[in-house]
Motif scaffolding. Structure first.
Motif, PDB file in Angstrom:
ATOM      1  N   HIS A  94       0.853  -1.177   0.000  1.00 26.89           N
ATOM      2  CA  HIS A  94       0.000   0.000   0.000  1.00 26.89           C
ATOM      3  C   HIS A  94       0.882   1.217   0.000  1.00 26.89           C
ATOM      4  CE1 HIS A  94      -2.122  -3.081   2.473  1.00 26.89           C
ATOM      5  NE2 HIS A  94      -2.789  -3.047   1.353  1.00 26.89           N
ATOM      6  N   LYS A  95       0.443   2.178  -0.720  1.00 27.18           N
ATOM      7  CA  LYS A  95       1.140   3.456  -0.638  1.00 27.18           C
ATOM      8  C   LYS A  95       0.746   4.096   0.678  1.00 27.18           C
ATOM      9  CE  LYS A  95       1.422   4.857  -5.375  1.00 27.18           C
ATOM     10  NZ  LYS A  95       0.461   5.386  -6.316  1.00 27.18           N
ATOM     11  N   LYS A 189      -5.583   9.389  -6.664  1.00 21.61           N
ATOM     12  CA  LYS A 189      -6.867   9.377  -5.984  1.00 21.61           C
ATOM     13  C   LYS A 189      -7.725  10.536  -6.462  1.00 21.61           C
ATOM     14  CE  LYS A 189      -5.780   5.951  -3.444  1.00 21.61           C
ATOM     15  NZ  LYS A 189      -6.167   4.716  -4.109  1.00 21.61           N
ATOM     16  N   TYR A 192     -10.544   9.670  -8.820  1.00 19.44           N
ATOM     17  CA  TYR A 192     -11.607   8.981  -8.121  1.00 19.44           C
ATOM     18  C   TYR A 192     -12.440   9.955  -7.298  1.00 19.44           C
ATOM     19  CZ  TYR A 192     -13.577   6.630  -4.150  1.00 19.44           C
ATOM     20  OH  TYR A 192     -14.403   6.227  -3.145  1.00 19.44           O
ATOM     21  N   TRP A 193     -11.746  10.842  -6.631  1.00 23.19           N
ATOM     22  CA  TRP A 193     -12.470  11.762  -5.771  1.00 23.19           C
ATOM     23  C   TRP A 193     -13.288  12.756  -6.585  1.00 23.19           C
ATOM     24  CZ3 TRP A 193     -13.947  11.512  -1.053  1.00 23.19           C
ATOM     25  CH2 TRP A 193     -13.279  10.629  -0.205  1.00 23.19           C
ATOM     26  N   GLU A 195     -14.606  12.172  -9.351  1.00 25.87           N
ATOM     27  CA  GLU A 195     -15.760  11.433  -9.795  1.00 25.87           C
ATOM     28  C   GLU A 195     -16.806  11.361  -8.692  1.00 25.87           C
ATOM     29  OE1 GLU A 195     -15.582   7.154 -11.219  1.00 25.87           O
ATOM     30  OE2 GLU A 195     -14.383   8.318 -12.619  1.00 25.87           O
ATOM     31  N   LYS A 196     -16.292  11.051  -7.532  1.00 19.06           N
ATOM     32  CA  LYS A 196     -17.199  10.904  -6.423  1.00 19.06           C
ATOM     33  C   LYS A 196     -17.884  12.236  -6.114  1.00 19.06           C
ATOM     34  CE  LYS A 196     -17.952   9.009  -2.046  1.00 19.06           C
ATOM     35  NZ  LYS A 196     -17.575   8.171  -0.978  1.00 19.06           N
ATOM     36  N   GLN A 218      -8.011  12.048   5.976  1.00 17.92           N
ATOM     37  CA  GLN A 218      -8.783  10.816   5.884  1.00 17.92           C
ATOM     38  C   GLN A 218      -7.882   9.594   5.751  1.00 17.92           C
ATOM     39  OE1 GLN A 218     -11.526  10.226   2.670  1.00 17.92           O
ATOM     40  NE2 GLN A 218     -13.149   9.836   4.138  1.00 17.92           N
ATOM     41  N   ARG A 219      -6.852   9.742   4.947  1.00 12.57           N
ATOM     42  CA  ARG A 219      -5.925   8.619   4.792  1.00 12.57           C
ATOM     43  C   ARG A 219      -5.229   8.325   6.111  1.00 12.57           C
ATOM     44  NH1 ARG A 219      -4.670   6.596  -0.390  1.00 12.57           N
ATOM     45  NH2 ARG A 219      -2.917   5.516   0.489  1.00 12.57           N
ATOM     46  N   TYR A 222      -7.700   6.467   8.386  1.00 12.92           N
ATOM     47  CA  TYR A 222      -7.851   5.049   8.058  1.00 12.92           C
ATOM     48  C   TYR A 222      -6.624   4.268   8.479  1.00 12.92           C
ATOM     49  CZ  TYR A 222     -11.906   6.118   5.173  1.00 12.92           C
ATOM     50  OH  TYR A 222     -13.125   6.507   4.733  1.00 12.92           O
ATOM     51  N   TYR A 225      -6.297   3.813  12.128  1.00 17.58           N
ATOM     52  CA  TYR A 225      -7.311   2.844  12.568  1.00 17.58           C
ATOM     53  C   TYR A 225      -6.839   1.423  12.334  1.00 17.58           C
ATOM     54  CZ  TYR A 225     -11.798   0.387  12.628  1.00 17.58           C
ATOM     55  OH  TYR A 225     -12.817  -0.490  12.896  1.00 17.58           O
ATOM     56  N   ARG A 226      -6.285   1.176  11.158  1.00 17.22           N
ATOM     57  CA  ARG A 226      -5.835  -0.177  10.834  1.00 17.22           C
ATOM     58  C   ARG A 226      -4.699  -0.608  11.736  1.00 17.22           C
ATOM     59  NH1 ARG A 226      -9.117  -3.533   9.562  1.00 17.22           N
ATOM     60  NH2 ARG A 226      -8.030  -4.922   8.167  1.00 17.22           N
ATOM     61  N   THR A 278     -17.128   3.773  15.635  1.00 11.66           N
ATOM     62  CA  THR A 278     -18.418   3.308  15.136  1.00 11.66           C
ATOM     63  C   THR A 278     -19.441   4.433  15.067  1.00 11.66           C
ATOM     64  OG1 THR A 278     -19.088   2.744  17.359  1.00 11.66           O
ATOM     65  CG2 THR A 278     -18.090   1.002  16.068  1.00 11.66           C
ATOM     66  N   SER A 279     -19.082   5.598  15.621  1.00 11.75           N
ATOM     67  CA  SER A 279     -20.053   6.689  15.550  1.00 11.75           C
ATOM     68  C   SER A 279     -20.240   7.132  14.107  1.00 11.75           C
ATOM     69  CB  SER A 279     -19.591   7.843  16.437  1.00 11.75           C
ATOM     70  OG  SER A 279     -19.361   8.988  15.684  1.00 11.75           O
TER      71      SER A 279
END
Lengths: 329, 553
Positions: A94-95, A189, A192-193, A195-196, A218-219, A222, A225-226, A278-279
Motif C-alpha cells: 500500500h502506498k 486518488k 476517483y475523488w 468522480e465521487k 482521511q488517509r 484510516y 485505525y488499521r 463506530t459513531s
C-alpha cells in the motif's frame, strides 16, 4: 567474547543505516527529486531490520534464553517490532506514510537503547526463576509488538490532530513541498475523488486546498485505525498470555499489579478508540478518535516506562537503575 | 460465427473454455484485460465453471423471460433474498416473529433500560471512568492502615485543593479493586455490554446477512467506493470477485458480492467473551480457596488446614483431606551463585496413608490435583544441623534477620560456655542461601565460610564445628479456583474473536447498465485496502470489444 563484538558491530550497523534512512527521507521531503531514493530507503529499513534481528539472535545464543529480560533488550525488541510492522504494511504494497513514523520511531528507540543511560544493562542478565517459562517469549514479544503498533497508530492520530487544528497549512502553499505532497500522497486518488464529488452535486463543495487536507487527514485516519486495530489484537493476546502465565507462576491470573493494571488501562483506552470509530458523524469521529489515540500514546509510555521507572510490583524485573543515576548526578 | 480471441498467456481461459463466452449472441470478442486473469480462474476453476454452466443456460435460452429466475453463482444454500421476501423468506420472517413473542415481555419492561444502557457515549464514559479509577488505584497505595492515609492525604493540605483521606476512605479507594464503586462500575459495564450486543450488534448482523441487490445505479454510486467500467460484463466481474474470495450472487443485471462476514460476527464474540471472563472472575472471587504455608523439608501438612475461603460460594471439597509431605526442598544455582530455580519434591497422601501422587514442583510448574493447585512461591532457611566437638548432630533453628527486598538473610547463634549467664557469648552463623554459611567468633570477627556439602571442620575459639546439613523450608501457595475454566474459555474466545475482528466485512454491488458496469462497494474496516483491492480487481475485468472495433484496431 565473539558475541560481544558481534553485538557491537550489529548495533552500530543498525544505527548507522537507520540514520541514513532518515536522511533519505528528509532529502526526499525537501528536495523531491527522488529517483531511486525511496527504494534505497526501503532497502535500508530491511537492512536495519535484519541487523537488529541479528543482534537479538546473537544475544539469544550468547545468553541461552529469549532476549527479553531487561529494558535494554526490550527496547531493541521494540525497534525490531517497529521494523516488523513496517515490513508487514509494506508487503501489502500500500502506498502509505507508515515509513515516516516507523523509521523515526526506530531511530529513537534504538538511540535510547544504545545511549549511555542504559550502559549497565547491556550485559545480559540471568533469568530469575519466575521468568523461566515458555510464556516469556509469547507474552513479552506480543506486548512489545502491540506497543510498537499502537505507538505507530497513535502517532498517526497525533499527526492528524496537528493537521486538523493548524489554521494555515503552509506546506500546501509552498511550491516544492506542495508538489511533493500531491505526488506522494494524493496522486491517483484525485480522479476517483473528482468522480465521487460529481456524484454528490449537492454536498458542500470543499475548497481546493482544504480538499487535499481532507484527503490527507482521511488517509491518516484510516491508516491509524488499521494499525491500532492490529496493535489492539496483539495487546489482547499479550495480556491474556500474561494472565495465563501468571496463573502458572503466581497462582492468580489477575492480581492488579501496577503493570498489569496499566496494560489493562491501555487496553480500555484503545477499546474506547475502536468504539468511537463506530459513531456515524465522519469528521467528528476522526477528531474524537484521534484525541483518544493521542491519550493512548501517553498511556503506553506510562505503561512501558513509567512503571519500570518506579520499579514497583511483580513486573520489576526490567526495572533499571536510571532513578538512582539521576539522583546521584 | 465470430472467433474467440484470447490472450496467449491466459492458458487457463482456453482450458476452461466451456465459458459463457457465447459470442453468438452479442458477437463480442474477449480481448485481453490489462492484467492476466489467470490467477483468478486458477483459484477455483471447478467452482466457477460449474456455476457458470448452471448459469449459462438461462442466459442463452431466454434472456429476458427468465429475468425473474434467480441465478446464484456461488454457495449452495442461499439465505432468503431481500427481493423475494414473500416467497423464500417465509421462514426468515417467522423466526423474528417468534422471538418477538417470547421476548415481548422482556422487551417491554426492559426497553427503556436497554435503550439507556446501549447508549454508546454512556459505555465510553463507563470505560473512561474505570480506566481512571484503575490509574488512581495504582497511584494511591493500596491496603494500608487508615493512619497511613491520614498522614498522606491530610485535611489541612488537601491534594489538588480537595482530595483528602475522607475521599480515600469513604469511597474505599484504599482497596480500589474491591471497592463498591469500582465493582459497581464493572457491573454497569457488563450490563452495557449485554444491552449493546442485544440492541445494536445482533440487528446489524441480521441486516448484513441479508443478500440485497441494488437495482438503481444511483444507489450503487452512493456507496463509499464507486466506479463504473465501460464495455464490461457483470459476469466477468463476478468470476474475478469469486477468485478474490468473495461470495458472489448474480441476478439478471445485478450483482451482489460479499467477503469476511466473520468480521461482522466477531465483535459480538468479543463482547460475549468479555462477559464470560467477568462471570469467571466473579466465580473466582466468590468461590475460591487460598492458602499459603511454609514447611520445612521432611514435614507434612493437611491441605484443608491451610486453606481460607475467599467468598460466600467457597465450599470445601473432599480433596481437602489430603496430606502433603515435603520430601525434599532444594535450589539450583547459577555459576555466579544466584538462585536459578527452586524445587520441592511433594507427595500427596490420602488420610489413610495411601500415596496419591508425587511431583517435583518448581516456579512456573505447579502441582495440580483434583482441583487443588500447589505453587512454589517462596523459600526459607529452617535449621542448620551441626556437630560441636564431635557431639551431636544438633539442629539450630535459623531466624530470618533481614527480609527487605529479594535478598534474604538468616542467622543463628551457638552459645559457648555458660548459656545461662547474662552476657552469653558464642558463635554466630549467617547465611544468605542454603549454599554457604558464614561464621563469626565470640568477638564478632569473621572466622570463615563453610559449605554444608563439604563437611570441612572449622575451629573457632577452641570449638570444632562441622556443618552437617542446611535444612530449607519451602513456601507453598495452595489454591482452588472454580472460575479458571470459565475464564480460560473466555480468554481463548476473546483472543480468537479479536483476531477475527481485524478482518473487515466488504460488500460490493454491481449493475449492468448497457455495456457499462456500475460498481459500488463498502467495507466496515479496511477502507484503504478495500479501495486498492477493488481497483486492482477492476483492472482485471476483461474489456469487451465489438468485432468491428477489434478489426479497426
Amino acid at each position: 567474547m565473539i558475541f560481544t563484538i558481534l553485538e557491537h558491530i550489529l548495533t552500530h550497523i543498525s544505527f548507522s543505516i537507520i540514520s541514513i534512512v532518515i536522511m533519505i527521507y528528509l532529502m526526499t521531503f525537501f528536495v523531491h527529486e527522488s529517483v531511486g531514493l525511496p527504494d534505497s530507503s526501503e532497502k535500508g529499513m530491511i537492512a536495519t531490520f535484519l541487523s537488529i534481528t541479528g543482534l537479538l539472535v546473537s544475544r539469544w545464543i550468547s545468553s541461552g534464553h529469549f532476549p527479553l529480560s531487561n529494558l535494554y533488550e526490550s527496547l531493541i525488541f521494540l525497534s525490531c517490532s517497529l521494523s516488523i510492522i513496517h515490513t508487514i504494511y509494506k508487503m501489502g504494497n500500500h502506498k502509505n506514510y507508515l515509513n515516516t513514523i516507523t523509521a523515526s520511531s526506530t531511530i529513537f528507540t534504538q538511540g535510547f537503547a544504545t545511549s549511555g543511560l542504559l550502559t549497565e544493562m547491556h550485559q545480559s542478565v540471568i533469568l530469575v526463576p519466575a521468568l523461566q517459562s515458555q510464556w516469556l517469549m509469547m507474552h513479552v514479544s506480543m506486548m512489545l509488538l502491540s506497543y510498537a503498533a499502537l505507538l505507530c497508530g497513535s502517532l498517526f492520530s497525533v499527526a492528524l490532530l496537528v493537521i486538523t487544528f493548524r489554521k494555515n497549512i503552509n506546506i500546501f502553499c509552498n511550491g516544492k513541498v506542495k508538489n511533493f505532497l500531491i505526488k506522494k500522497f494524493i496522486f491517483g486518488k484525485i480522479n476517483y475523488w473528482n468522480e465521487k464529488r460529481s456524484a454528490y452535486k449537492n454536498t458542500s463543495f470543499l475548497s481546493f486546498r482544504n480538499y487535499y487536507k481532507y484527503q490527507l487527514t482521511q488517509r491518516l485516519d484510516y491508516l491509524s485505525y488499521r494499525v491500532i486495530s492490529l496493535g489492539f489484537t496483539f495487546l489482547t493476546i499479550g495480556i491474556l498470555c500474561g494472565a495465563v502465565w501468571a496463573n502458572e507462576a503466581w497462582g492468580s491470573y489477575w492480581s492488579w499489579d501496577p503493570k498489569e493494571t496499566w496494560a489493562f488501562i491501555t487496553w480500555i483506552i484503545f477499546a474506547i478508540y475502536l468504539h468511537t470509530r463506530t459513531s456515524t458523524n465522519q469528521s467528528l469521529q476522526s477528531t474524537n478518535s484521534a484525541l483518544v489515540a493521542s491519550m493512548g500514546f501517553l498511556i503506553i509510555w506510562i505503561c512501558y516506562f513509567g512503571i519500570n521507572l518506579l520499579g514497583i510490583g511483580l513486573h520489576s524485573y526490567g526495572s533499571f537503575t536510571l532513578t538512582s543515576k539521576i539522583l546521584n548526578n | 460465427m465470430s472467433s474467440l480471441l484470447l490472450n496467449p498467456h491466459k492458458a487457463l481461459f482456453t482450458a476452461s473454455s466451456s465459458f459463457p463466452l457465447r459470442s453468438d449472441v452479442n458477437a463480442q470478442i474477449l480481448v485481453a484485460s490489462r492484467r492476466a486473469a489467470t490467477r483468478i480462474v486458477d483459484c477455483r476453476p471447478r467452482a466457477s465453471r460449474d456455476s457458470f454452466e448452471a448459469e449459462a443456460l438461462p442466459e442463452t435460452n431466454a434472456k429476458k423471460k427468465n429475468a425473474n429466475r434467480k441465478i446464484i453463482l456461488f454457495g449452495s444454500s442461499p439465505p432468503p433474498l431481500s427481493e423475494e421476501r414473500s416467497g423464500a423468506a417465509g421462514n426468515g420472517r417467522g423466526k423474528p416473529g417468534r422471538e418477538a413473542s417470547s421476548w415481548g415481555f422482556f422487551q417491554k419492561s426492559l426497553k427503556r433500560a436497554l435503550a439507556v444502557l446501549s447508549n454508546l457515549p454512556l459505555a465510553i464514559a463507563e470505560m473512561f471512568t474505570i480506566a481512571a479509577l484503575m490509574a488512581l488505584g495504582t497511584v494511591i497505595d493500596q491496603g494500608e492502615a487508615p493512619d497511613y492515609y491520614f498522614q498522606k492525604y491530610p485535611e489541612e493540605n488537601p491534594m489538588f485543593g480537595f482530595f483528602t483521606w475522607r475521599w480515600v476512605l469513604n469511597l474505599g479507594f484504599d482497596h480500589m479493586f474491591t471497592s463498591p464503586v469500582f465493582l459497581g462500575l464493572l457491573i454497569l459495564l457488563a450490563c452495557s455490554l449485554m444491552a449493546c450486543t442485544y440492541t445494536t450488534q445482533i440487528p446489524l448482523v441480521k441486516v448484513a446477512r441479508r443478500w440485497s441487490f441494488k437495482h438503481s445505479a444511483e444507489a450503487i454510486r452512493r456507496q463509499d467506493f464507486a466506479d463504473s467500467l465501460p464495455k464490461a460484463s457483470v459476469k466477468d466481474l463476478g468470476i474475478i470477485l469469486m477468485g478474490a474470495g468473495y461470495e458472489v450472487f448474480l441476478k439478471g443485471p445485478s450483482l451482489y458480492a460479499f467477503k469476511g462476514m466473520a468480521g461482522r460476527f466477531a465483535p459480538i464474540g468479543v463482547h460475549i467473551s468479555m462477559l464470560l471472563i467477568m462471570v469467571g472472575g466473579t466465580l473466582s472471587a466468590a468461590g475460591s480457596f487460598h492458602g499459603s504455608v511454609t514447611v520445612p523439608q521432611g514435614l507434612n501438612f493437611v491441605v484443608g488446614d491451610t486453606m481460607n475461603p475467599n467468598g460466600f460460594l467457597s465450599f470445601p471439597t473432599q480433596s481437602f483431606n489430603t496430606e502433603v509431605h515435603v520430601n525434599r526442598f532444594y535450589m539450583d544455582y547459577y555459576d555466579s551463585g544466584e538462585v536459578s530455580q527452586f524445587y520441592s519434591d511433594l507427595s500427596l497422601f490420602s488420610l489413610d496413608g495411601k500415596e496419591l501422587t508425587r511431583k517435583t514442583i518448581r516456579v512456573n510448574d505447579p502441582l495440580r490435583f483434583r482441583g487443588i493447585t500447589i505453587y512454589q512461591t517462596d523459600w526459607g532457611f529452617s535449621a542448620l544441623q551441626i556437630t560441636k566437638n564431635g557431639e551431636g548432630p544438633f539442629n539450630l533453628a535459623m531466624a530470618p534477620l533481614q527480609m527487605n527486598g529479594e535478598k534474604k538473610l538468616f542467622g543463628t547463634f551457638l552459645p559457648t560456655g555458660d548459656a545461662d549467664s547474662p552476657n552469653v557469648k558464642g558463635i554466630s552463623m549467617l547465611a544468605r542461601d542454603l549454599q554457604s554459611i558464614v561464621l563469626y567468633d565470640q568477638e564478632g570477627k569473621f572466622a570463615g565460610v563453610r559449605r554444608p556439602s563439604s563437611k570441612l571442620p572449622i575451629d573457632i575459639d577452641g570449638t570444632r564445628i562441622v556443618i552437617e546439613d542446611a535444612i530449607g523450608s519451602t513456601g507453598l501457595d495452595l489454591k482452588t479456583d472454580p472460575g479458571v475454566p470459565i475464564v480460560y474459555a473466555g480468554f481463548g474466545a476473546l483472543m480468537l474473536t479479536t483476531c477475527i475482528s481485524y478482518f473487515s466485512h466488504s460488500q460490493i454491488w454491481a449493475l449492468q447498465d448497457g455495456t457499462t458496469v456500475v460498481i459500488g462497494g463498502k467495507t466496515n474496516r479496511a477502507k484503504l485496502e478495500f479501495r486498492d483491492e477493488v481497483n486492482g480487481l477492476l483492472d482485471e475485468v476483461p474489456e469487451l470489444v465489438t468485432i468491428d472495433q477489434n478489426l479497426n484496431g
